[in-house]
Design a protein around this motif. Structure first.
Motif, PDB file in Angstrom:
ATOM      1  N   LEU A  47       7.089  45.819  19.918  1.00  0.00           N
ATOM      2  CA  LEU A  47       8.227  45.868  20.670  1.00  0.00           C
ATOM      3  C   LEU A  47       9.376  46.000  20.121  1.00  0.00           C
ATOM      4  CD1 LEU A  47       6.955  44.737  24.147  1.00  0.00           C
ATOM      5  CD2 LEU A  47       7.073  47.025  23.347  1.00  0.00           C
ATOM      6  N   LEU A  48       9.758  45.005  19.484  1.00  0.00           N
ATOM      7  CA  LEU A  48      10.785  44.879  18.683  1.00  0.00           C
ATOM      8  C   LEU A  48      11.112  45.973  17.414  1.00  0.00           C
ATOM      9  CD1 LEU A  48      11.101  40.833  18.636  1.00  0.00           C
ATOM     10  CD2 LEU A  48      12.284  42.429  20.140  1.00  0.00           C
ATOM     11  N   SER A  49      10.277  46.079  16.950  1.00  0.00           N
ATOM     12  CA  SER A  49      10.149  46.939  15.846  1.00  0.00           C
ATOM     13  C   SER A  49      10.430  48.239  16.072  1.00  0.00           C
ATOM     14  CB  SER A  49       8.952  46.847  14.877  1.00  0.00           C
ATOM     15  OG  SER A  49       8.585  45.616  14.540  1.00  0.00           O
ATOM     16  N   ILE A  50       9.948  48.832  17.186  1.00  0.00           N
ATOM     17  CA  ILE A  50       9.986  50.188  17.697  1.00  0.00           C
ATOM     18  C   ILE A  50      11.437  50.389  18.216  1.00  0.00           C
ATOM     19  CG2 ILE A  50       9.422  51.825  19.451  1.00  0.00           C
ATOM     20  CD1 ILE A  50       6.461  50.661  19.128  1.00  0.00           C
ATOM     21  N   GLY A  51      11.884  49.392  19.109  1.00  0.00           N
ATOM     22  CA  GLY A  51      13.267  49.440  19.677  1.00  0.00           C
ATOM     23  C   GLY A  51      14.245  49.275  18.515  1.00  0.00           C
ATOM     24  N   GLY A  52      14.081  48.371  17.555  1.00  0.00           N
ATOM     25  CA  GLY A  52      15.207  48.342  16.389  1.00  0.00           C
ATOM     26  C   GLY A  52      15.117  49.136  15.488  1.00  0.00           C
ATOM     27  N   ARG A  53      14.077  49.981  15.097  1.00  0.00           N
ATOM     28  CA  ARG A  53      13.987  51.281  14.465  1.00  0.00           C
ATOM     29  C   ARG A  53      14.974  52.380  14.858  1.00  0.00           C
ATOM     30  NH1 ARG A  53       9.012  52.476  14.388  1.00  0.00           N
ATOM     31  NH2 ARG A  53       8.513  50.736  13.094  1.00  0.00           N
ATOM     32  N   PHE A  54      14.805  52.587  16.120  1.00  0.00           N
ATOM     33  CA  PHE A  54      15.752  53.632  16.736  1.00  0.00           C
ATOM     34  C   PHE A  54      17.134  53.174  16.704  1.00  0.00           C
ATOM     35  CE2 PHE A  54      18.069  54.527  20.865  1.00  0.00           C
ATOM     36  CZ  PHE A  54      18.423  55.994  20.476  1.00  0.00           C
ATOM     37  N   LEU A  55      17.527  51.768  17.095  1.00  0.00           N
ATOM     38  CA  LEU A  55      18.958  51.313  16.836  1.00  0.00           C
ATOM     39  C   LEU A  55      19.465  51.445  15.737  1.00  0.00           C
ATOM     40  CD1 LEU A  55      19.040  48.421  19.485  1.00  0.00           C
ATOM     41  CD2 LEU A  55      19.692  50.958  19.664  1.00  0.00           C
ATOM     42  N   ARG A  56      18.818  51.111  14.679  1.00  0.00           N
ATOM     43  CA  ARG A  56      19.318  51.139  13.322  1.00  0.00           C
ATOM     44  C   ARG A  56      19.405  52.636  12.800  1.00  0.00           C
ATOM     45  NH1 ARG A  56      15.351  47.122  12.871  1.00  0.00           N
ATOM     46  NH2 ARG A  56      13.975  48.629  12.173  1.00  0.00           N
ATOM     47  N   GLU A  57      18.326  53.338  13.057  1.00  0.00           N
ATOM     48  CA  GLU A  57      18.352  54.703  12.647  1.00  0.00           C
ATOM     49  C   GLU A  57      19.427  55.632  13.146  1.00  0.00           C
ATOM     50  OE1 GLU A  57      14.644  56.503  13.059  1.00  0.00           O
ATOM     51  OE2 GLU A  57      13.972  55.288  11.259  1.00  0.00           O
ATOM     52  N   GLU A  58      19.829  55.480  14.514  1.00  0.00           N
ATOM     53  CA  GLU A  58      20.829  56.169  15.358  1.00  0.00           C
ATOM     54  C   GLU A  58      22.269  55.761  15.332  1.00  0.00           C
ATOM     55  OE1 GLU A  58      21.719  59.390  17.148  1.00  0.00           O
ATOM     56  OE2 GLU A  58      19.669  58.892  16.557  1.00  0.00           O
ATOM     57  N   TRP A 108      17.729  58.515  27.897  1.00  0.00           N
ATOM     58  CA  TRP A 108      18.926  59.219  28.339  1.00  0.00           C
ATOM     59  C   TRP A 108      19.634  59.775  27.223  1.00  0.00           C
ATOM     60  CZ3 TRP A 108      23.938  56.810  27.250  1.00  0.00           C
ATOM     61  CH2 TRP A 108      24.723  57.237  28.155  1.00  0.00           C
ATOM     62  N   TYR A 109      19.853  58.817  26.298  1.00  0.00           N
ATOM     63  CA  TYR A 109      20.747  59.237  24.890  1.00  0.00           C
ATOM     64  C   TYR A 109      20.286  60.572  24.332  1.00  0.00           C
ATOM     65  CZ  TYR A 109      22.760  59.028  20.481  1.00  0.00           C
ATOM     66  OH  TYR A 109      23.602  59.416  19.274  1.00  0.00           O
ATOM     67  N   LEU A 110      19.147  61.039  24.116  1.00  0.00           N
ATOM     68  CA  LEU A 110      18.549  62.159  23.724  1.00  0.00           C
ATOM     69  C   LEU A 110      18.713  63.488  24.644  1.00  0.00           C
ATOM     70  CD1 LEU A 110      15.129  60.995  22.047  1.00  0.00           C
ATOM     71  CD2 LEU A 110      17.327  61.484  20.901  1.00  0.00           C
ATOM     72  N   HIS A 111      19.121  63.004  25.853  1.00  0.00           N
ATOM     73  CA  HIS A 111      19.379  64.370  26.800  1.00  0.00           C
ATOM     74  C   HIS A 111      20.750  64.450  27.053  1.00  0.00           C
ATOM     75  CE1 HIS A 111      15.066  63.931  28.017  1.00  0.00           C
ATOM     76  NE2 HIS A 111      15.180  65.148  28.434  1.00  0.00           N
ATOM     77  N   LEU A 112      21.739  63.572  26.315  1.00  0.00           N
ATOM     78  CA  LEU A 112      23.263  64.004  26.137  1.00  0.00           C
ATOM     79  C   LEU A 112      23.778  64.900  25.099  1.00  0.00           C
ATOM     80  CD1 LEU A 112      24.340  60.439  25.865  1.00  0.00           C
ATOM     81  CD2 LEU A 112      24.369  61.710  27.953  1.00  0.00           C
ATOM     82  N   ASP A 113      24.590  65.842  25.459  1.00  0.00           N
ATOM     83  CA  ASP A 113      24.964  66.818  24.248  1.00  0.00           C
ATOM     84  C   ASP A 113      25.747  65.999  23.168  1.00  0.00           C
ATOM     85  OD1 ASP A 113      27.749  66.358  24.780  1.00  0.00           O
ATOM     86  OD2 ASP A 113      27.799  67.487  26.530  1.00  0.00           O
ATOM     87  N   LYS A 114      25.888  66.814  22.216  1.00  0.00           N
ATOM     88  CA  LYS A 114      26.368  66.124  20.853  1.00  0.00           C
ATOM     89  C   LYS A 114      27.954  65.465  21.071  1.00  0.00           C
ATOM     90  CE  LYS A 114      22.907  67.539  18.082  1.00  0.00           C
ATOM     91  NZ  LYS A 114      21.896  66.615  17.595  1.00  0.00           N
ATOM     92  N   LYS A 115      28.701  66.182  21.766  1.00  0.00           N
ATOM     93  CA  LYS A 115      29.833  65.448  22.050  1.00  0.00           C
ATOM     94  C   LYS A 115      29.667  64.055  22.595  1.00  0.00           C
ATOM     95  CE  LYS A 115      34.350  66.375  23.775  1.00  0.00           C
ATOM     96  NZ  LYS A 115      35.328  67.331  24.580  1.00  0.00           N
ATOM     97  N   GLU A 116      28.808  64.152  23.810  1.00  0.00           N
ATOM     98  CA  GLU A 116      28.564  62.757  24.523  1.00  0.00           C
ATOM     99  C   GLU A 116      27.804  61.704  23.632  1.00  0.00           C
ATOM    100  OE1 GLU A 116      28.137  64.461  29.006  1.00  0.00           O
ATOM    101  OE2 GLU A 116      26.369  64.526  27.779  1.00  0.00           O
ATOM    102  N   GLN A 117      27.108  62.303  22.870  1.00  0.00           N
ATOM    103  CA  GLN A 117      26.507  61.276  21.583  1.00  0.00           C
ATOM    104  C   GLN A 117      27.328  60.599  20.885  1.00  0.00           C
ATOM    105  OE1 GLN A 117      23.127  63.287  19.870  1.00  0.00           O
ATOM    106  NE2 GLN A 117      21.812  63.075  21.809  1.00  0.00           N
ATOM    107  N   GLN A 118      28.187  61.495  20.366  1.00  0.00           N
ATOM    108  CA  GLN A 118      29.405  60.793  19.532  1.00  0.00           C
ATOM    109  C   GLN A 118      30.275  59.740  20.270  1.00  0.00           C
ATOM    110  OE1 GLN A 118      29.613  61.150  16.226  1.00  0.00           O
ATOM    111  NE2 GLN A 118      27.636  62.370  16.226  1.00  0.00           N
ATOM    112  N   LEU A 119      30.357  60.013  21.446  1.00  0.00           N
ATOM    113  CA  LEU A 119      31.274  59.166  22.246  1.00  0.00           C
ATOM    114  C   LEU A 119      30.257  57.772  22.541  1.00  0.00           C
ATOM    115  CD1 LEU A 119      33.882  58.500  23.640  1.00  0.00           C
ATOM    116  CD2 LEU A 119      32.719  59.736  25.687  1.00  0.00           C
TER     117      LEU A 119
END
Length: 208
Positions: free
Chosen positions: A114-125, A70-81
């Motif tokens: 599962l925890l590593s894959i999800g956690g990596r995305f949350l930390r990086e983004e 869902w997040y990756l399909h948002l535009d830049k302004k929505e992602q910042q929000l």
């Protein structure tokens, strides 16, 4: 809820805590895309609209695989929000695994992955690391679970699937809050654990 629980308050004020949260799994009867489009995306869209409309609202999100889509399909302004909501603590991630753990996982390394894959995305983004493992209505809990989670910097477990007999005993002893001490592996082997007093049984009935 009023049809399930009756309280005798004797004119005293009753405080009710409602915790909006998610529990999504990869449905074996549907493709990922159909599950996302039909079930998950409408919920995320409505959450996003609600958070944007009222600063008092908060929401806890658990699994990251659908959220990332869902997040990756948002535009830049929505992602910042969305990042703003996360920074303010109004959008909070619990568990953080890419998807919910299931009984089909036969090895601890599958949960770790599962925890590593999800956690990596949350930390990086978003620069966040989940500290609460949200294990509500799962397919069961392993004795080594607290050790794995503690080693991955989790602080708290919330789970309602430790067995109905054990839960009833803990309720009787008023010990639904406890330190779950697991098999001692590594430097940490216990986590603070909360077991909700209301459980959904496998027969689909509520157990109080």
């Amino acid at each position: 809820i009023s049809g399930l629980i009756r309280f005798e308050t004797k004119n005293e004020r009753l405080v009710v805590y409602i915790m909006p949260h998610t529990r999504f799994e990869l449905d074996s009867n549907q493709t990922f895309e159909r599950n996302y489009v039909e079930r998950v995306k409408p919920i995320l869209d409505s959450i996003f609209s609600a958070l944007r409309a009222d600063q008092r609202y908060k929401f806890n999100w658990a699994e990251t695989v659908f959220f990332k889509e869902w997040y990756l399909h948002l535009d830049k302004k929505e992602q910042q929000l969305v990042k703003k909501f996360v920074k303010e603590g109004r959008l909070y991630f619990v568990n953080g695994a890419s998807t919910e753990s299931l009984a089909s996982e036969m090895h601890p390394y599958e949960l770790i992955e599962l925890l590593s894959i999800g956690g990596r995305f949350l930390r990086e983004e978003f620069g966040v690391q989940p500290h609460i493992y949200w294990d509500v209505n799962s397919e069961g809990s392993s004795a080594i679970l607290p050790t794995i989670l503690a080693e991955m910097d989790y602080d708290v477990i919330v789970t309602d699937y430790v067995g109905s007999l054990l839960t009833q005993d803990l309720k009787r002893l008023r010990s639904l809050h406890m330190h779950w001490r697991a098999y001692p592996y590594g430097n940490k082997s216990q986590l603070f654990t909360h077991i909700p007093p209301i459980l959904a049984s496998i027969e689909g009935k509520w157990a109080f």
